[in-house]
Design an enzyme around this catalytic site. Structure first.
Site, PDB file in Angstrom:
ATOM      1  N   ASP A  65      82.657  86.397  24.767  1.00 48.13           N
ATOM      2  CA  ASP A  65      81.302  86.055  24.322  1.00 48.13           C
ATOM      3  C   ASP A  65      80.740  84.846  25.061  1.00 48.13           C
ATOM      4  OD1 ASP A  65      83.096  84.281  23.157  1.00 48.13           O
ATOM      5  OD2 ASP A  65      82.713  84.888  21.107  1.00 48.13           O
ATOM      6  N   ASN A 122      84.903  83.167   8.733  1.00 50.29           N
ATOM      7  CA  ASN A 122      84.317  84.273   7.962  1.00 50.29           C
ATOM      8  C   ASN A 122      84.865  85.634   8.420  1.00 50.29           C
ATOM      9  OD1 ASN A 122      83.114  84.566  10.420  1.00 50.29           O
ATOM     10  ND2 ASN A 122      81.007  84.274   9.713  1.00 50.29           N
ATOM     11  N   HIS A 152      85.109  86.587  11.647  1.00 52.77           N
ATOM     12  CA  HIS A 152      84.535  87.138  12.879  1.00 52.77           C
ATOM     13  C   HIS A 152      85.548  87.136  14.018  1.00 52.77           C
ATOM     14  CE1 HIS A 152      82.703  82.970  14.096  1.00 52.77           C
ATOM     15  NE2 HIS A 152      83.714  83.206  14.900  1.00 52.77           N
ATOM     16  N   GLU A 161      79.852  89.001  13.760  1.00 51.42           N
ATOM     17  CA  GLU A 161      79.725  88.379  12.446  1.00 51.42           C
ATOM     18  C   GLU A 161      79.809  89.433  11.336  1.00 51.42           C
ATOM     19  OE1 GLU A 161      79.965  85.312  12.309  1.00 51.42           O
ATOM     20  OE2 GLU A 161      78.345  84.164  13.238  1.00 51.42           O
TER      21      GLU A 161
HETATM   22  C1  GLP Z   1      84.017  80.984  17.801  1.00 55.88           C
HETATM   23  C2  GLP Z   1      84.218  82.037  18.913  1.00 55.88           C
HETATM   24  C3  GLP Z   1      85.339  82.973  18.587  1.00 55.88           C
HETATM   25  C4  GLP Z   1      86.529  82.152  18.103  1.00 55.88           C
HETATM   26  C5  GLP Z   1      86.201  81.577  16.753  1.00 55.88           C
HETATM   27  C6  GLP Z   1      87.285  80.711  16.169  1.00 55.88           C
HETATM   28  O1  GLP Z   1      82.834  81.144  17.116  1.00 55.88           O
HETATM   29  N1  GLP Z   1      83.065  82.793  19.226  1.00 55.88           N
HETATM   30  O2  GLP Z   1      85.666  83.759  19.722  1.00 55.88           O
HETATM   31  O3  GLP Z   1      87.651  82.946  17.995  1.00 55.88           O
HETATM   32  O4  GLP Z   1      84.970  80.901  16.764  1.00 55.88           O
HETATM   33  O5  GLP Z   1      87.283  79.488  16.800  1.00 55.88           O
HETATM   34  P1  GLP Z   1      88.408  78.386  16.599  1.00 55.88           P
HETATM   35  O6  GLP Z   1      89.598  78.901  17.304  1.00 55.88           O
HETATM   36  O7  GLP Z   1      87.824  77.167  17.248  1.00 55.88           O
HETATM   37  O8  GLP Z   1      88.609  78.246  15.127  1.00 55.88           O
END
Ligand code: GLP
Length: 245
Positions: free
Chosen positions: A67, A136, A138, A143
């Site tokens: 992404d 959440n 995702h 989402e």
């Molecule tokens: C972000 C990214 C995801 C990631 C997630 C968790 O929003 N778009 O690809 O896996 O959040 O992030 P973290 O590992 O910092 O908790």
């Protein structure tokens, strides 16, 4: 699903890096699906260490990232292109022209998404897709929603994601409200999936995603239908799940 419950973040990162390294050793011209966020930072550090120790060669590897924020250029230090360059690509011998991230500066969303789907189709299938997990549920920026989006699409980020990601920005207003992300179909077509989670704050969502109903309201729950998923987490994040499985 294979589960590795490791003592802490460092052990989780070593385990995840070992799995990615094995993929690169077994298939030097593999396609890796890569992720950003705090979860993979330690994994990338460990991969760099192994590269520097002469154990890994990235020269034939292709990567496709999950992404990118809409509106951020690759040299903006909050963009996911910048994250990947700085946390991995600049430190290993990967050919940068073989590293793909959605074009954050593209304003024609339909075109950005169609182009990225085409890149994934042309370069794929992804051999190993690395994922983090949002609070959440995702994955990428898919989402919670009424239906699963299959292909790369432009999403409006939820308040909870903006809240979770604001720690990387100076002010909450700076967090982009939209992002481009691979869809659930793109992710599910990867041959293997490696998902990493750490911290007690994720314990509830991990248990829900992997033992609860498969629903687009918890996007990661779809992984229950993938035949080759490895979950690597620390004890804090996997505590609840381990009581249920
Ligand atoms: C972000 C990214 C995801 C990631 C997630 C968790 O929003 N778009 O690809 O896996 O959040 O992030 P973290 O590992 O910092 O908790």
């Amino acid at each position: 699903m294979k589960i590795y419950c490791e003592k802490d973040y460092e052990a989780m990162s070593r385990r995840a890096a070992g799995i990615l390294a094995a993929q690169i050793i077994l298939k030097p011209d593999c396609v890796l699906g890569l992720a950003t966020g705090s979860s993979p930072e330690g994994t990338y550090k460990e991969l760099i260490r192994r590269y520097q120790a002469g154990e890994l060669d990235f020269s034939k590897v292709t990567s496709v990232n999950l992404d990118e924020y809409k509106g951020l250029s690759g040299d903006n230090d909050q963009s996911y292109r910048y994250f990947m360059d700085n946390h991995l690509f600049n430190h290993v011998n990967i050919d940068k022209s073989r590293t793909f991230v959605p074009d954050g500066l593209g304003t024609d969303s339909k075109k950005v998404c169609a182009d990225y789907n085409e890149i994934i189709r042309r370069e794929g299938p992804v051999d190993l897709q690395l994922l983090g997990l949002g609070y959440n549920g995702h994955i990428g920026f898919n989402e919670p929603a009424a239906a699963f989006e299959k292909e790369t699409h432009c999403v409006d980020l939820t308040e909870s994601t903006i809240e979770a990601n604001k720690r990387f920005f100076e002010k909450e207003e700076d967090v982009p409200r939209q992002a481009y992300t691979m869809g659930i179909g793109n992710i599910m077509r990867a041959k293997k999936i490696l998902i990493i989670v750490s911290g007690a704050g994720k314990a509830d969502i991990v248990a829900k995603a992997f033992t609860g109903p498969v629903t687009s309201e918890v996007p990661a729950s779809i992984l229950q239908f993938h035949s080759d998923v490895t979950l690597v987490g620390d004890e804090a994040a996997l505590g609840k799940l381990m009581e249920l499985v």
